[in-house]
Design a protein around this motif. Structure first.
Motif, PDB file in Angstrom:
ATOM      1  N   LYS A  28       0.740  -1.112   0.004  1.00  0.00           N
ATOM      2  CA  LYS A  28       0.077  -0.119   0.091  1.00  0.00           C
ATOM      3  C   LYS A  28       0.895   1.115   0.024  1.00  0.00           C
ATOM      4  CE  LYS A  28      -3.430   2.442   2.702  1.00  0.00           C
ATOM      5  NZ  LYS A  28      -4.054   2.420   3.900  1.00  0.00           N
ATOM      6  N   TRP A  29       1.929   1.198   0.778  1.00  0.00           N
ATOM      7  CA  TRP A  29       2.818   2.242   0.666  1.00  0.00           C
ATOM      8  C   TRP A  29       3.935   2.352  -0.375  1.00  0.00           C
ATOM      9  CZ3 TRP A  29       4.369   0.912   6.484  1.00  0.00           C
ATOM     10  CH2 TRP A  29       3.329   1.279   7.354  1.00  0.00           C
ATOM     11  N   GLY A  30       3.866   1.515  -1.293  1.00  0.00           N
ATOM     12  CA  GLY A  30       4.785   1.376  -2.300  1.00  0.00           C
ATOM     13  C   GLY A  30       6.203   0.764  -2.015  1.00  0.00           C
ATOM     14  N   TRP A  31       6.339   0.193  -1.058  1.00  0.00           N
ATOM     15  CA  TRP A  31       7.477  -0.348  -0.540  1.00  0.00           C
ATOM     16  C   TRP A  31       7.718  -1.739  -1.327  1.00  0.00           C
ATOM     17  CZ3 TRP A  31       8.340   0.745   5.233  1.00  0.00           C
ATOM     18  CH2 TRP A  31       8.019   2.003   5.552  1.00  0.00           C
ATOM     19  N   THR A  54       7.866  -2.572  -4.733  1.00  0.00           N
ATOM     20  CA  THR A  54       6.965  -2.775  -5.728  1.00  0.00           C
ATOM     21  C   THR A  54       7.479  -3.780  -6.713  1.00  0.00           C
ATOM     22  OG1 THR A  54       6.291  -0.456  -5.419  1.00  0.00           O
ATOM     23  CG2 THR A  54       5.649  -1.684  -7.427  1.00  0.00           C
TER      24      THR A  54
END
Length: 279
Positions: free
Chosen positions: A89-92, A94
């Motif tokens: 969700k946080w884009g970590w 990807t």
């Protein structure tokens, strides 16, 4: 077959959307607590397992062995929640999630539902511990010796009767006081176990009520608000146990403090050996 994105059914958004600033603040606080809770949980369980391997009697009971098993489930739940939901969700990471593709999503959902089932099983087992503790307490009273018969008392010399009853009275007083102290300790442990189980059950019931009320449209809020609340309660449930163990288990807390050098171990009375040399 759908060939146009605009022909897909529209998703109805219920309630006002969640404020992004509020969401960021809550998730930042939540992640900060997670970063402290995870190593602290591992720290507590490491020393609990160490105590059981060393044969510490107070920490080798079935309840504490259950705590080790449930700790694995809790840590598993916390890691699955962040690795499977929050980090994407946080884009970590990807690229990692894109590489895993559908396998990641299926694994996350499988672990999430499995951990939920195991947590409900744990609640049932912990509640059983309190019932068995009360049952053991009621059966742990020592047998009381039957009083002397009058025929036996008549045999004793009249001058020694008073002396005999003084000794017997003192013995029974010491015995009853020791037994009462033991019962008080058992009741104290029962109360602590009851409080611990009540807190965990209350959190799990809160999560269940939130889920049911949202699924049945009793609670009308947006999906992102529901997810934020449910995720926070789930993290609280999975991460509260090390703090409960630290607060309510005196024996575990003392053992850890002694092991890390913050508390000195009480030494028992040393017995000196007298050597007599005969010439």
């Amino acid at each position: 077959m759908v060939t146009d994105l605009y022909s897909l059914p529209a998703i109805q958004i219920i309630g006002d959307p969640l404020d992004e600033t509020l969401e960021k603040i809550v998730e930042t606080i939540q992640f900060s607590i997670f970063c402290f809770t995870l190593p602290f949980y591992i720290f507590v369980i490491y020393h609990l397992v160490s105590a059981q391997l060393r044969g510490v009697e107070d920490l080798s009971t079935p309840f504490f062995k259950l705590c080790v098993t449930t700790a694995i489930v809790d840590i598993w739940t916390l890691l699955n929640n962040y690795l499977g939901a929050m980090f994407p969700k946080w884009g970590w990471g990807t690229r990692v999630y894109l590489f895993l593709d559908g396998y990641y999503a299926h694994t996350y959902l499988y672990f999430a539902w499995t951990s939920e089932i195991l947590q409900y099983v744990r609640i049932h087992i912990v509640s059983r511990f309190q019932e068995s503790a009360k049952r053991c307490a009621s059966q742990s009273s020592p047998p009381i010796a039957s009083p002397l018969s009058y025929s036996q008392i008549d045999i004793i010399i009249e001058a020694l009767v008073t002396y005999f009853f003084l000794i017997a009275g003192a013995f029974l007083t010491v015995k009853n006081s020791a037994f009462q102290k033991s019962r008080n300790q058992i009741k104290k442990k029962e109360m602590k176990l009851f409080i611990m189980s009540s807190i965990t059950v209350a959190i799990q019931i809160a999560a269940l009520c939130l889920f049911v009320s949202y699924a049945t449209s009793i609670l009308v809020i947006s999906l992102d608000k529901f997810y934020l609340l449910y995720n926070a309660i789930s993290d609280l449930y999975a991460g509260i146990n090390p703090y409960l163990l630290w607060i309510f288990s005196d024996s575990l807390r003392k053992y850890i403090l002694i092991r890390i050098g913050f508390r000195k171990k009480k030494k028992g009375p040393s017995s000196s050996v007298l050597t007599v040399v005969v010439h």
